[in-house]
Enzyme design. Structure first.
Site, PDB file in Angstrom:
ATOM      1  N   ASN A  83       0.839  -1.187   0.000  1.00  0.00           N
ATOM      2  CA  ASN A  83       0.000   0.000   0.000  1.00  0.00           C
ATOM      3  C   ASN A  83       0.884   1.251   0.000  1.00  0.00           C
ATOM      4  O   ASN A  83       2.112   1.164  -0.061  1.00  0.00           O
ATOM      5  CB  ASN A  83      -0.940  -0.037   1.214  1.00  0.00           C
ATOM      6  CG  ASN A  83      -2.253   0.662   0.952  1.00  0.00           C
ATOM      7  OD1 ASN A  83      -2.291   1.709   0.312  1.00  0.00           O
ATOM      8  ND2 ASN A  83      -3.324   0.089   1.461  1.00  0.00           N
ATOM      9  N   HIS A 113      24.402  -0.129  11.027  1.00  0.00           N
ATOM     10  CA  HIS A 113      25.698   0.499  11.248  1.00  0.00           C
ATOM     11  C   HIS A 113      26.380  -0.154  12.442  1.00  0.00           C
ATOM     12  O   HIS A 113      25.713  -0.711  13.317  1.00  0.00           O
ATOM     13  CB  HIS A 113      25.528   1.999  11.519  1.00  0.00           C
ATOM     14  CG  HIS A 113      24.835   2.716  10.405  1.00  0.00           C
ATOM     15  ND1 HIS A 113      25.488   3.183   9.295  1.00  0.00           N
ATOM     16  CD2 HIS A 113      23.526   3.016  10.221  1.00  0.00           C
ATOM     17  CE1 HIS A 113      24.618   3.750   8.477  1.00  0.00           C
ATOM     18  NE2 HIS A 113      23.417   3.659   9.021  1.00  0.00           N
ATOM     19  N   GLY A 140      -0.295  -1.490   9.108  1.00  0.00           N
ATOM     20  CA  GLY A 140       0.180  -0.143   8.835  1.00  0.00           C
ATOM     21  C   GLY A 140       1.272   0.304   9.781  1.00  0.00           C
ATOM     22  O   GLY A 140       1.230   0.052  10.984  1.00  0.00           O
ATOM     23  N   SER A 158      -0.400  -3.571  13.358  1.00  0.00           N
ATOM     24  CA  SER A 158      -0.046  -2.190  13.014  1.00  0.00           C
ATOM     25  C   SER A 158       0.866  -1.567  14.065  1.00  0.00           C
ATOM     26  O   SER A 158       0.705  -1.788  15.260  1.00  0.00           O
ATOM     27  CB  SER A 158      -1.311  -1.338  12.904  1.00  0.00           C
ATOM     28  OG  SER A 158      -2.097  -1.791  11.841  1.00  0.00           O
ATOM     29  N   LYS A 164      13.170  -9.230  15.868  1.00  0.00           N
ATOM     30  CA  LYS A 164      13.653 -10.611  15.834  1.00  0.00           C
ATOM     31  C   LYS A 164      12.687 -11.453  15.010  1.00  0.00           C
ATOM     32  O   LYS A 164      11.568 -11.032  14.701  1.00  0.00           O
ATOM     33  CB  LYS A 164      13.816 -11.171  17.242  1.00  0.00           C
ATOM     34  CG  LYS A 164      12.539 -11.266  18.035  1.00  0.00           C
ATOM     35  CD  LYS A 164      12.806 -11.826  19.422  1.00  0.00           C
ATOM     36  CE  LYS A 164      11.498 -11.979  20.172  1.00  0.00           C
ATOM     37  NZ  LYS A 164      11.661 -12.609  21.460  1.00  0.00           N
ATOM     38  N   ARG A 178       6.171  -9.053  19.481  1.00  0.00           N
ATOM     39  CA  ARG A 178       6.221 -10.378  20.112  1.00  0.00           C
ATOM     40  C   ARG A 178       4.976 -11.160  19.713  1.00  0.00           C
ATOM     41  O   ARG A 178       3.947 -10.584  19.355  1.00  0.00           O
ATOM     42  CB  ARG A 178       6.333 -10.255  21.623  1.00  0.00           C
ATOM     43  CG  ARG A 178       5.178  -9.563  22.274  1.00  0.00           C
ATOM     44  CD  ARG A 178       5.371  -9.416  23.785  1.00  0.00           C
ATOM     45  NE  ARG A 178       4.317  -8.636  24.370  1.00  0.00           N
ATOM     46  CZ  ARG A 178       3.089  -9.080  24.627  1.00  0.00           C
ATOM     47  NH1 ARG A 178       2.762 -10.313  24.349  1.00  0.00           N
ATOM     48  NH2 ARG A 178       2.183  -8.286  25.172  1.00  0.00           N
ATOM     49  N   LYS A 181      -0.484 -14.785  19.695  1.00  0.00           N
ATOM     50  CA  LYS A 181      -1.248 -16.021  19.656  1.00  0.00           C
ATOM     51  C   LYS A 181      -0.931 -16.769  18.372  1.00  0.00           C
ATOM     52  O   LYS A 181      -0.435 -16.200  17.403  1.00  0.00           O
ATOM     53  CB  LYS A 181      -2.741 -15.771  19.772  1.00  0.00           C
ATOM     54  CG  LYS A 181      -3.369 -15.038  18.597  1.00  0.00           C
ATOM     55  CD  LYS A 181      -4.860 -14.854  18.793  1.00  0.00           C
ATOM     56  CE  LYS A 181      -5.503 -14.215  17.587  1.00  0.00           C
ATOM     57  NZ  LYS A 181      -6.953 -14.093  17.738  1.00  0.00           N
TER      58      LYS A 181
END
Length: 186
Positions: A83, A113, A140, A158, A164, A178, A181
């Site tokens: 989008n 960096h 988004g 969003s 990670k 994180r 579910k």
């Protein structure tokens, strides 16, 4: 080894190398040309995207504005969509699977960096590849950091900052992102 080869392999490289500057300028030219083509001229837009991106599969759609560093390190899967306002810093390879949906203002950032200020001040940088699996939905304003893999069939909420790897078949969100579910995709 050229600076481009170092960059793609994840080694420290000089971003002011003439070949790399030329690659970024070419990407900006192509992105500008794409943005000037009316949205109803899809065949022209697709032709230029195929010139810009490293690899494309089948049908795909990317809204304007779209921004990338080089383009040639982006591998765009079939039926995937970005989008408005997608930014991809592709100093390292970016693999976007099939049927991926990206909401507005998604940022995919491979560039990074050194942490030590002396090395950082030297002007060199490095990059880590990003892999986004098939059937992923990215909400988004999500930021995907260098070196991350997002597993197949997962959803990223969003505003998340993905620092990670995210496994397959999960909903993940937050800063840092994180797993919230599992998704039953059976």
């Amino acid at each position: 080894m050229t600076e481009k080869e170092k960059m793609i392999k994840g080694l420290h490289y000089d971003p002011l190398d003439k070949e790399l500057i030329a690659g970024r300028l070419n990407a900006r030219r192509l992105v500008r040309e794409i943005s000037e083509i009316p949205m109803n001229k899809e065949r022209q837009r697709r032709h230029l995207f195929k010139e810009l991106l490293g690899k494309t599969e089948g049908r795909f759609y990317i809204e304007n504005p779209f921004i990338c560093d080089y383009g040639y390190n982006i591998h765009w899967g079939e039926n995937s969509y970005a989008n408005f306002g997608c930014i991809i810093l592709d100093a390292a390879p970016v693999h976007i699977g099939k049927n991926v949906m990206m909401a507005p203002r998604v940022q995919i950032l491979t560039a990074t960096h050194p942490l030590e200020y002396k090395a950082r001040n030297s002007g060199t940088e490095f990059a880590k590849p990003i892999h986004i699996g098939d059937n992923v939905w990215i909400g988004g304003g999500v930021i995907i950091n260098p070196g991350v893999t997002i597993g197949n069939n997962s959803v990223i909420g969003s505003g998340s900052v993905v620092v990670k790897d995210i496994p397959e078949n999960v909903v993940a969100a937050g800063n840092p992102c994180r797993v919230l579910k599992k998704i039953d995709n059976s």
